[in-house]
Design a protein around this motif. Structure first.
Motif, PDB file in Angstrom:
ATOM      1  N   ALA A 497       1.126  -1.583   0.017  1.00 24.11           N
ATOM      2  CA  ALA A 497       0.112   0.196   0.116  1.00 24.11           C
ATOM      3  C   ALA A 497       1.073   1.152   0.257  1.00 24.11           C
ATOM      4  CB  ALA A 497      -0.617   0.325   1.201  1.00 24.11           C
ATOM      5  N   ILE A 498       1.945   1.351   0.804  1.00 29.61           N
ATOM      6  CA  ILE A 498       3.172   2.551   0.350  1.00 29.61           C
ATOM      7  C   ILE A 498       3.920   2.343  -0.571  1.00 29.61           C
ATOM      8  CG2 ILE A 498       2.126   2.944   2.833  1.00 29.61           C
ATOM      9  CD1 ILE A 498       5.459   2.002   2.326  1.00 29.61           C
ATOM     10  N   THR A 499       4.413   1.218  -0.987  1.00 28.31           N
ATOM     11  CA  THR A 499       5.830   1.072  -2.563  1.00 28.31           C
ATOM     12  C   THR A 499       4.804   1.322  -3.183  1.00 28.31           C
ATOM     13  OG1 THR A 499       6.687  -0.716  -0.426  1.00 28.31           O
ATOM     14  CG2 THR A 499       7.640  -0.689  -3.371  1.00 28.31           C
ATOM     15  N   HIS A 500       5.665   1.949  -4.462  1.00 29.76           N
ATOM     16  CA  HIS A 500       5.213   3.433  -5.284  1.00 29.76           C
ATOM     17  C   HIS A 500       5.647   2.123  -6.511  1.00 29.76           C
ATOM     18  CE1 HIS A 500       3.451   5.580  -8.647  1.00 29.76           C
ATOM     19  NE2 HIS A 500       4.426   6.472  -8.414  1.00 29.76           N
ATOM     20  N   VAL A 501       5.294   1.982  -7.408  1.00 26.54           N
ATOM     21  CA  VAL A 501       5.518   1.174  -8.750  1.00 26.54           C
ATOM     22  C   VAL A 501       6.646   0.980  -9.537  1.00 26.54           C
ATOM     23  CG1 VAL A 501       4.967   2.889 -10.380  1.00 26.54           C
ATOM     24  CG2 VAL A 501       5.360   0.226 -11.165  1.00 26.54           C
ATOM     25  N   ASP A 502       7.875   1.562  -8.277  1.00 32.02           N
ATOM     26  CA  ASP A 502       9.301   1.793  -8.502  1.00 32.02           C
ATOM     27  C   ASP A 502       9.725   1.610  -7.436  1.00 32.02           C
ATOM     28  OD1 ASP A 502       8.814   3.699  -7.604  1.00 32.02           O
ATOM     29  OD2 ASP A 502      10.359   5.270  -8.534  1.00 32.02           O
TER      30      ASP A 502
END
Length: 578
Positions: A497-502
């Motif tokens: 939920a807090i890890t972006h696509v990169d």
């Protein structure tokens, strides 16, 4: 203290004001201490409100039981005469450009005269009215809230009087300009122009571009971006104005040449985001970073300082900020909580104050919680006024923390309202929406049915400072949520939920000294939910400002599918479920 008396500043109240373009704000200082500060938008509900901050000024005095007679000096954050001079002298390319600049000159001159009248009307003729300098106010806000005795300072924004980018060196109470880039050459204006080109609102949608960029390929349009800005070895840069009209229009920021360059028409707000839009966002971020780090390399060469302070609206670019330690020689980084024009309502008066007193009398100004706060009685009145729609119960801190930790762990989305309102664009735990960072559906849920915004927008985690290195590849303290860093590989899947696509996250490090109740909550979440982290986003819905008071918090809670509201020590639930 004897020196302060000699300089005539002891116990004098100073008010700072920024307004006229965006992010109107005020502050109150006494003996170098920032006592209060707030943005006008928090009272009016108008995002980035630029109007004269009459509501903020009313609150500022009432909150401290002051009258206008108690105020000695008012510092306005920039110099209107210099800004009007820039408008007059900007190169007039055509008769249409001349009409625009003549109109802009008249409009700005009228506006500033009106602001001056309003200041004297509010405070009285006894006050000293001081006009500052736009970028110097940015620089002073950054430096005098850093706790550093010396530092290089880099300020980047749209435009001040003339400057768009500056490098300063600060030593104690002396701030010296070393380099500047003047309008129309502006990283901030170019970023905003592309924000408009991609269908978002300038001076607001830049955050969306940063969130969109990781979905794109920065190399796709590299040749086109090479034509936009030329960087120089001395750290300066030059914008190719063949593509832009922000120097000659209040309506349009770019001309037909920009869509022709990319062979893509400008996107309208309601149109679908295509892959080429994401690639352009990635290319823009890459261009910004190229210019930004060229500037930072110059700042280091000029000063050899290991300390760097960033300010100006572009200092909200957390993606670039998070790379400073790996890409430069700087060891200590300070980015204040409100680096845009709002923060200059603090920077202007701080700079004025430190030109009047010895630096040895400096005080710490690292508290971002400077706005309105509300008593238990006020909260209860608001709850009673909404008793048809809400049920509430009061708990001790210990009971409340356990109940909310359990609720977050089991999937509830919680509105969290306590203490003083944050100053700046980031929710730092007093006006926040909190949720489970381990829930793979939580990002989509909060974006779609609670924040009611684009699904690609990332969310930030709060993490206990002592566990920061375990979860993120970054050791430095990040108290104001202004740096994007990499999530450690072993936790990327566990924190969806807090890890972006990169694989990145815009972190906020939490300590007991800065935020005791959130610290307790994170420690309880470590027991209940395995990790001392929580998803944190600002307490507002799409196109609304961050909530200020209990009544607005309750209304916002009722207007979305949030599960629980924490109002001080009250746990609030809806009597009519969705």
């Amino acid at each position: 203290m004897i020196q302060k008396i000699r300089f005539g500043m002891k116990d004098k109240y100073i008010v700072g004001i920024s307004c006229g373009f965006h992010d109107s704000a005020v502050s109150l200082l006494r003996n170098g201490k920032v006592l209060s500060a707030v943005e006008e938008e928090r009272f009016t509900g108008i995002k980035h409100d630029s109007s004269f901050p009459i509501n903020s000024l009313d609150w500022l005095l009432k909150e401290k039981l002051l009258t206008p007679d108690d105020i000695d000096t008012v510092v306005f954050y920039e110099d209107p005469k210099q800004k009007i001079d820039r408008i007059k002298k900007t190169d007039r390319k055509s008769w249409l450009h001349k009409v625009f600049t003549d109109s802009a000159e008249t409009r700005n001159r009228t506006q500033y005269k009106q602001f001056e009248k309003l200041i004297y009307k509010f405070f009285g003729k006894h006050i000293k009215l001081i006009y500052g300098n736009h970028h110097l106010s940015h620089a002073a806000y950054g430096f005098y809230t850093s706790g550093l005795d010396s530092s290089v300072i880099v300020t980047v924004d749209g435009v001040g009087e003339w400057e768009t980018t500056c490098i300063y060196y600060a030593n104690k109470n002396k701030i010296k300009q070393l380099l500047s880039v003047n309008f129309p050459h502006s990283l901030g204006m170019v970023y905003s122009a592309f924000t408009a080109y991609l269908g978002f609102k300038p001076n607001e949608g830049e955050y969306k571009i940063m969130g969109l960029a990781p979905y794109g390929d920065a190399s796709k349009y590299s040749k086109q971006f090479e034509k936009i800005i030329t960087t120089n070895t001395d750290g300066t840069y030059k914008v190719n104005m063949d593509y832009f009209t922000y120097d000659s229009s209040d309506v349009d920021m770019f001309n037909i040449n920009l869509p022709k360059l990319f062979n893509i028409p400008n996107r309208l707000p309601e149109e679908t985001l295509e892959q080429h839009h994401k690639d352009i966002a990635a290319g823009l971020q890459n261009l910004y970073e190229k210019c930004f780090f060229n500037l930072l390399d110059t700042a280091y060469k000029l000063t050899k300082s290991k300390n760097i302070v960033l300010s100006g609206g572009c200092a909200y670019n957390g993606t670039a900020n998070g790379k400073i330690k790996s890409k430069t020689n700087f060891k200590n980084i300070h980015i204040p909580p409100a680096p845009s024009d709002a923060g200059s309502a603090i920077g202007g008066p701080l700079h004025y104050y430190y030109t009047q007193v010895p630096y040895e009398n400096t005080v710490t100004n690292n508290n971002p919680f400077l706005g309105p706060q509300y008593s238990k009685r006020q909260m209860k009145i608001s709850l009673e006024e909404n008793s048809i729609n809400v049920w509430y119960e009061e708990f001790s801190d210990e009971e409340l923390i356990k109940k909310i930790s359990e609720a977050i762990t089991t999937g509830s989305v919680v509105g969290w309202f306590e203490g003083r309102l944050e100053f700046g664009a980031r929710a730092l735990g007093n006006r926040s929406i909190l949720a489970n960072p381990r829930d793979p559906q939580m990002k989509a849920r909060v974006n779609r049915i609670i924040k009611k915004r684009e699904g690609f927008r990332p969310f930030a985690p709060m993490v206990l400072k002592e566990y920061q290195g375990e979860f993120f590849n970054y050791k430095d303290d990040v108290p104001y949520m202004n740096q994007v860093v990499k999530v450690n590989e072993k936790y990327k899947k566990g924190l969806p939920a807090i890890t972006h696509v990169d694989g990145s996250a815009r972190i906020q490090t939490v300590t007991k000294e800065r935020h005791p109740r959130i610290t307790k909550l994170l420690k309880q979440l470590q027991i209940d939910n395995k990790y001392p982290l929580v998803l944190n986003t600002s307490f507002n819905l799409k196109d609304q400002t961050m909530v200020n008071d209990p009544t607005t918090a309750i209304k916002t809670f009722l207007d979305c599918e949030m599960d629980i509201l924490v109002l001080g020590n009250f746990i609030v639930k809806k009597t009519i479920l969705w």
